[in-house]
Structure formats: C-alpha cells, structure tokens
Design a protein around this motif. Structure first.
Motif, PDB file in Angstrom:
ATOM      1  N   SER A   8       0.857  -1.050   0.019  1.00  0.00           N
ATOM      2  CA  SER A   8       0.107   0.022  -0.080  1.00  0.00           C
ATOM      3  C   SER A   8       0.766   1.325   0.094  1.00  0.00           C
ATOM      4  CB  SER A   8      -1.047  -0.002   1.291  1.00  0.00           C
ATOM      5  OG  SER A   8      -1.864  -0.939   1.298  1.00  0.00           O
ATOM      6  N   ILE A   9       0.614   2.181  -0.941  1.00  0.00           N
ATOM      7  CA  ILE A   9       1.456   3.416  -1.060  1.00  0.00           C
ATOM      8  C   ILE A   9       0.378   4.475  -0.784  1.00  0.00           C
ATOM      9  CG2 ILE A   9       2.642   4.803  -2.551  1.00  0.00           C
ATOM     10  CD1 ILE A   9       3.377   2.404  -4.331  1.00  0.00           C
ATOM     11  N   VAL A  10       0.774   5.193   0.487  1.00  0.00           N
ATOM     12  CA  VAL A  10      -0.250   6.244   0.933  1.00  0.00           C
ATOM     13  C   VAL A  10       0.206   7.508   0.747  1.00  0.00           C
ATOM     14  CG1 VAL A  10      -1.267   7.223   2.861  1.00  0.00           C
ATOM     15  CG2 VAL A  10      -0.981   4.932   2.999  1.00  0.00           C
ATOM     16  N   ILE A  11      -0.513   8.545   0.048  1.00  0.00           N
ATOM     17  CA  ILE A  11      -0.086   9.866  -0.435  1.00  0.00           C
ATOM     18  C   ILE A  11      -1.127  10.967   0.225  1.00  0.00           C
ATOM     19  CG2 ILE A  11       0.440  11.386  -2.418  1.00  0.00           C
ATOM     20  CD1 ILE A  11       0.752   8.895  -4.055  1.00  0.00           C
ATOM     21  N   PRO A  12      -0.618  11.662   1.078  1.00  0.00           N
ATOM     22  CA  PRO A  12      -1.172  12.633   1.578  1.00  0.00           C
ATOM     23  C   PRO A  12      -1.340  13.805   0.768  1.00  0.00           C
ATOM     24  CG  PRO A  12       0.859  12.851   2.782  1.00  0.00           C
ATOM     25  CD  PRO A  12       0.745  11.430   1.802  1.00  0.00           C
ATOM     26  N   ALA A  13      -2.560  14.518   0.470  1.00  0.00           N
ATOM     27  CA  ALA A  13      -2.595  15.609  -0.562  1.00  0.00           C
ATOM     28  C   ALA A  13      -3.512  16.869  -0.112  1.00  0.00           C
ATOM     29  CB  ALA A  13      -3.165  14.917  -1.956  1.00  0.00           C
ATOM     30  N   TYR A  14      -2.987  17.931  -0.053  1.00  0.00           N
ATOM     31  CA  TYR A  14      -3.509  19.028   0.174  1.00  0.00           C
ATOM     32  C   TYR A  14      -3.339  20.123  -0.745  1.00  0.00           C
ATOM     33  CZ  TYR A  14      -4.960  23.527   2.631  1.00  0.00           C
ATOM     34  OH  TYR A  14      -5.588  24.658   3.118  1.00  0.00           O
ATOM     35  N   ASN A  15      -4.424  20.579  -1.162  1.00  0.00           N
ATOM     36  CA  ASN A  15      -4.339  21.287  -2.529  1.00  0.00           C
ATOM     37  C   ASN A  15      -3.404  21.139  -3.565  1.00  0.00           C
ATOM     38  OD1 ASN A  15      -6.342  22.871  -1.276  1.00  0.00           O
ATOM     39  ND2 ASN A  15      -4.997  24.512  -0.436  1.00  0.00           N
ATOM     40  N   GLU A  16      -3.187  19.968  -4.024  1.00  0.00           N
ATOM     41  CA  GLU A  16      -2.438  19.255  -4.825  1.00  0.00           C
ATOM     42  C   GLU A  16      -2.874  19.111  -6.293  1.00  0.00           C
ATOM     43  OE1 GLU A  16       0.701  18.875  -4.505  1.00  0.00           O
ATOM     44  OE2 GLU A  16       0.824  18.960  -2.174  1.00  0.00           O
ATOM     45  N   SER A  17      -3.874  19.715  -6.827  1.00  0.00           N
ATOM     46  CA  SER A  17      -4.542  19.521  -8.067  1.00  0.00           C
ATOM     47  C   SER A  17      -3.564  19.586  -9.238  1.00  0.00           C
ATOM     48  CB  SER A  17      -5.590  20.299  -8.237  1.00  0.00           C
ATOM     49  OG  SER A  17      -5.415  21.687  -8.355  1.00  0.00           O
ATOM     50  N   ALA A  18      -2.502  20.577  -9.053  1.00  0.00           N
ATOM     51  CA  ALA A  18      -1.440  20.699 -10.184  1.00  0.00           C
ATOM     52  C   ALA A  18      -0.436  19.848 -10.122  1.00  0.00           C
ATOM     53  CB  ALA A  18      -0.721  22.060  -9.867  1.00  0.00           C
ATOM     54  N   ARG A  19      -0.170  19.084  -9.024  1.00  0.00           N
ATOM     55  CA  ARG A  19       1.055  18.158  -8.904  1.00  0.00           C
ATOM     56  C   ARG A  19       0.523  16.762  -8.937  1.00  0.00           C
ATOM     57  NH1 ARG A  19       5.262  20.445  -4.375  1.00  0.00           N
ATOM     58  NH2 ARG A  19       3.426  20.121  -3.048  1.00  0.00           N
ATOM     59  N   ILE A  20      -0.697  16.589  -8.563  1.00  0.00           N
ATOM     60  CA  ILE A  20      -1.047  15.049  -8.273  1.00  0.00           C
ATOM     61  C   ILE A  20      -1.122  14.380  -9.683  1.00  0.00           C
ATOM     62  CG2 ILE A  20      -3.575  15.160  -8.350  1.00  0.00           C
ATOM     63  CD1 ILE A  20      -1.359  13.612  -5.529  1.00  0.00           C
ATOM     64  N   ARG A  34       7.305  -2.674 -12.337  1.00  0.00           N
ATOM     65  CA  ARG A  34       7.689  -3.479 -11.548  1.00  0.00           C
ATOM     66  C   ARG A  34       6.904  -4.706 -11.073  1.00  0.00           C
ATOM     67  NH1 ARG A  34      11.106   0.720 -11.299  1.00  0.00           N
ATOM     68  NH2 ARG A  34      13.073   0.621  -9.974  1.00  0.00           N
ATOM     69  N   GLY A  35       5.635  -4.911 -11.512  1.00  0.00           N
ATOM     70  CA  GLY A  35       4.905  -5.573 -11.221  1.00  0.00           C
ATOM     71  C   GLY A  35       4.349  -5.893 -10.026  1.00  0.00           C
ATOM     72  N   TRP A  36       4.531  -5.026  -9.247  1.00  0.00           N
ATOM     73  CA  TRP A  36       4.089  -4.657  -7.645  1.00  0.00           C
ATOM     74  C   TRP A  36       2.582  -5.119  -7.650  1.00  0.00           C
ATOM     75  CZ3 TRP A  36       6.461   0.594  -6.072  1.00  0.00           C
ATOM     76  CH2 TRP A  36       7.960   0.484  -5.974  1.00  0.00           C
ATOM     77  N   ASP A  37       2.511  -5.908  -6.746  1.00  0.00           N
ATOM     78  CA  ASP A  37       0.797  -6.159  -6.327  1.00  0.00           C
ATOM     79  C   ASP A  37       0.530  -4.905  -5.451  1.00  0.00           C
ATOM     80  OD1 ASP A  37      -1.721  -6.748  -5.714  1.00  0.00           O
ATOM     81  OD2 ASP A  37      -1.080  -8.680  -4.481  1.00  0.00           O
ATOM     82  N   ALA A  38       0.085  -3.865  -5.721  1.00  0.00           N
ATOM     83  CA  ALA A  38      -0.151  -2.516  -5.062  1.00  0.00           C
ATOM     84  C   ALA A  38      -1.246  -1.699  -5.097  1.00  0.00           C
ATOM     85  CB  ALA A  38       1.191  -1.693  -5.183  1.00  0.00           C
ATOM     86  N   GLU A  39      -1.774  -1.169  -3.968  1.00  0.00           N
ATOM     87  CA  GLU A  39      -2.793  -0.104  -4.058  1.00  0.00           C
ATOM     88  C   GLU A  39      -2.208   1.137  -3.817  1.00  0.00           C
ATOM     89  OE1 GLU A  39      -5.787  -0.381  -0.940  1.00  0.00           O
ATOM     90  OE2 GLU A  39      -4.392  -0.586   0.598  1.00  0.00           O
ATOM     91  N   VAL A  40      -2.828   2.150  -4.421  1.00  0.00           N
ATOM     92  CA  VAL A  40      -2.210   3.656  -4.030  1.00  0.00           C
ATOM     93  C   VAL A  40      -3.332   4.393  -3.116  1.00  0.00           C
ATOM     94  CG1 VAL A  40      -1.619   5.927  -4.901  1.00  0.00           C
ATOM     95  CG2 VAL A  40      -0.968   3.794  -6.192  1.00  0.00           C
ATOM     96  N   VAL A  41      -3.281   4.805  -1.983  1.00  0.00           N
ATOM     97  CA  VAL A  41      -4.234   5.528  -1.226  1.00  0.00           C
ATOM     98  C   VAL A  41      -4.107   6.757  -1.096  1.00  0.00           C
ATOM     99  CG1 VAL A  41      -5.451   5.362   0.940  1.00  0.00           C
ATOM    100  CG2 VAL A  41      -4.431   3.228   0.159  1.00  0.00           C
ATOM    101  N   HIS A  82      -4.504   8.385   8.799  1.00  0.00           N
ATOM    102  CA  HIS A  82      -5.818   7.894   8.191  1.00  0.00           C
ATOM    103  C   HIS A  82      -5.579   6.940   7.106  1.00  0.00           C
ATOM    104  CE1 HIS A  82      -9.891   9.420   6.157  1.00  0.00           C
ATOM    105  NE2 HIS A  82      -9.655   8.064   6.497  1.00  0.00           N
ATOM    106  N   GLY A  83      -4.619   7.212   6.018  1.00  0.00           N
ATOM    107  CA  GLY A  83      -4.463   6.466   5.015  1.00  0.00           C
ATOM    108  C   GLY A  83      -3.566   5.102   5.606  1.00  0.00           C
TER     109      GLY A  83
END
Length: 262
Positions: A8-20, A34-41, A82-83
């Motif tokens: 699981s890859i957690v990314i906190p985001a605040y006013n990130e519409s330009a970069r996200i 890389r063939g990772w079995d992963a989720e992005v939260v 939270h994530g």
C-alpha cells in the motif's frame, strides 16, 4: 474471496491538483513496470481546490488508486495516519505528493523489510551525493539543526527523521499509527519514538531526493510548532501513553472505509 495487495502506498494531498496527476502517473507506471501487487491510497486533506476530483478522474483508468477524504483540513500527520490505518497491504509506505524521493526508491525500503526490518525510513543525509536538487542553504541549516535537536530530545539515532518516505510491515504500521497523537508536521519523530519504544527494528536507507521549491513548510513557523510537539511527545511518554495495548485490526472483505471513486 477478497484480494489484499502486497503493498500500500499512501499519499497525503492538500491542494495538490496541479502536481497530483504527474505524481499518480509516476506511481502507477512504476507499479506496473515492476509488477508490484499494490494499491495507492490518496488522502485528500480537506483541499480547497479540486484535488479530489482530479484523483477520481485519474482513478477511472487506474484501478490501483482509491481516495480517502478527511472532510476538513487536519494536517499531514493525521492524513498519513488515516491512510495507513485504512491501507490493506502487507507492507505500507507513505510518500509526499511531490515525490521528492522518486517512487522507484521504494525498492530500497522494501528490500530492508525483506531483510528483517519492521520499519524502513528513507534518509537524505546518509548519502548526500544522491540529493539531485538541494535545498537553499538556509533550509539546509534549519533542517539539520532541527534534526540534531530532535535526536537529542527524543533520543533518536537516525541521520534523518523528517524524510517523508517510510515503509512499515502491516503489524508495525497498525501498532505505531494507532498510538500516534501528533497531527501536523511533527508526526515523524513521534512515530519513530513510538516504534523504538515498542521494540521495532528500524533500518535507515539512503534515498535519492530533490528539493521542490513549492514546499509549504516554514522552518520558522512550523519549526516552533514542531518544538512544541516534541514536548508533547515527551509528556505522552512520561504518562505512559505509548506503552498501552492497541486494537487488533482484522482486514474484512471490504476496505475499512468506503473509498470515494465518484
């Protein structure tokens, strides 16, 4: 039977519409290459812009992504907590939304955990030659001074406590983040302090890193707040708040919180 990812890859985001969008593209491309079995939260921290809508739109073609909402702005520490507590992976990491450390550097964190670490933390200072775009000198000085003070006050034996690039086994993540109390920038020393108190093995891993001039942290304003938070952590420790039991969280067949995709 429900499928739970390896990572699981957690990314906190605040006013990130330009970069996200670029960040999500880099992360998803890396996962697939890389063939990772992963989720992005992605945790939207009460953004005033359209960060949530941008993430939802991106998730339409990237099933690896799910969005969590804080509702109001609570801070980076709260968002990461939270994530992480909602993550489904066996190994849970968090990274900053600007990808100051390229997501490919997660290989080093995952390798450290595979070699027996409970927690692997990225470090900008173990191999400074890997800093591809350094901070202005005044930021370097403030950062190193704060890190030195943190190590002295908290008795943390790490070259870099503040790098926003850390990975945990699921067990360590659930324990440490349930005990976390700091919700803003100063949460990193607290989670490391808790981890050492609970006897977890922590490995510090050198990572490539590039300063982003758009960073929002103020070493004067936020530095003063962090000093207050260090005092809070020491006070919590005196009161025994990090020694207590934590809830056993079993993964159900559905995510603990319904992800927002619409």
């Amino acid at each position: 039977m429900a499928h739970f990812p390896r990572y699981s890859i957690v990314i906190p985001a605040y006013n990130e519409s330009a970069r996200i969008p670029a960040t999500l593209r880099s992360v998803v491309d890396c996962i697939r290459a890389r063939g990772w079995d992963a989720e992005v939260v992605v945790v939207n921290d009460g953004s005033r812009d359209d960060t949530a809508d941008v993430v939802r739109e991106f998730a339409r073609t990237a099933p690896e992504i799910r969005l969590l909402e804080n509702g109001t702005n609570r801070g980076k520490g709260y968002s990461v907590r939270h994530g992480v507590l909602q993550a489904l992976g066996e190994i849970v990491m968090f990274t900053d939304a600007d990808l100051s450390s390229p997501i490919e550097e997660a290989d080093g964190l995952f390798a450290a955990i595979a070699q027996g670490a409970d927690i692997a933390i990225g470090s900008r200072w173990l191999a400074t030659s890997r800093q591809t775009h350094r901070q202005p000198l005044y930021r370097q000085i403030f950062g190193r001074c704060f890190n030195l003070l943190t190590r002295m006050v908290m008795n943390l034996p790490f070259a870099d406590t503040q790098c926003g690039f850390k990975a945990f086994t699921r067990s360590a993540a659930q324990t440490v983040f349930q005990l976390q109390t700091i919700e803003r920038w100063g949460f990193d020393p607290e989670i490391l302090f808790i981890a050492l108190k609970r006897g977890y093995r922590i490995s510090e891993v050198p990572v490539s890193w590039a300063h982003d001039a758009r960073t929002r942290i103020s070493y004067l304003r936020d530095g003063i707040q962090m000093l207050k938070e260090l005092a809070i952590v020491r006070w919590n420790a005196l009161l025994g708040r990090y020694r207590g039991p934590v809830d056993a969280i079993e993964r159900a067949s559905e995510p603990p919180m319904e992800p927002s995709r619409r």
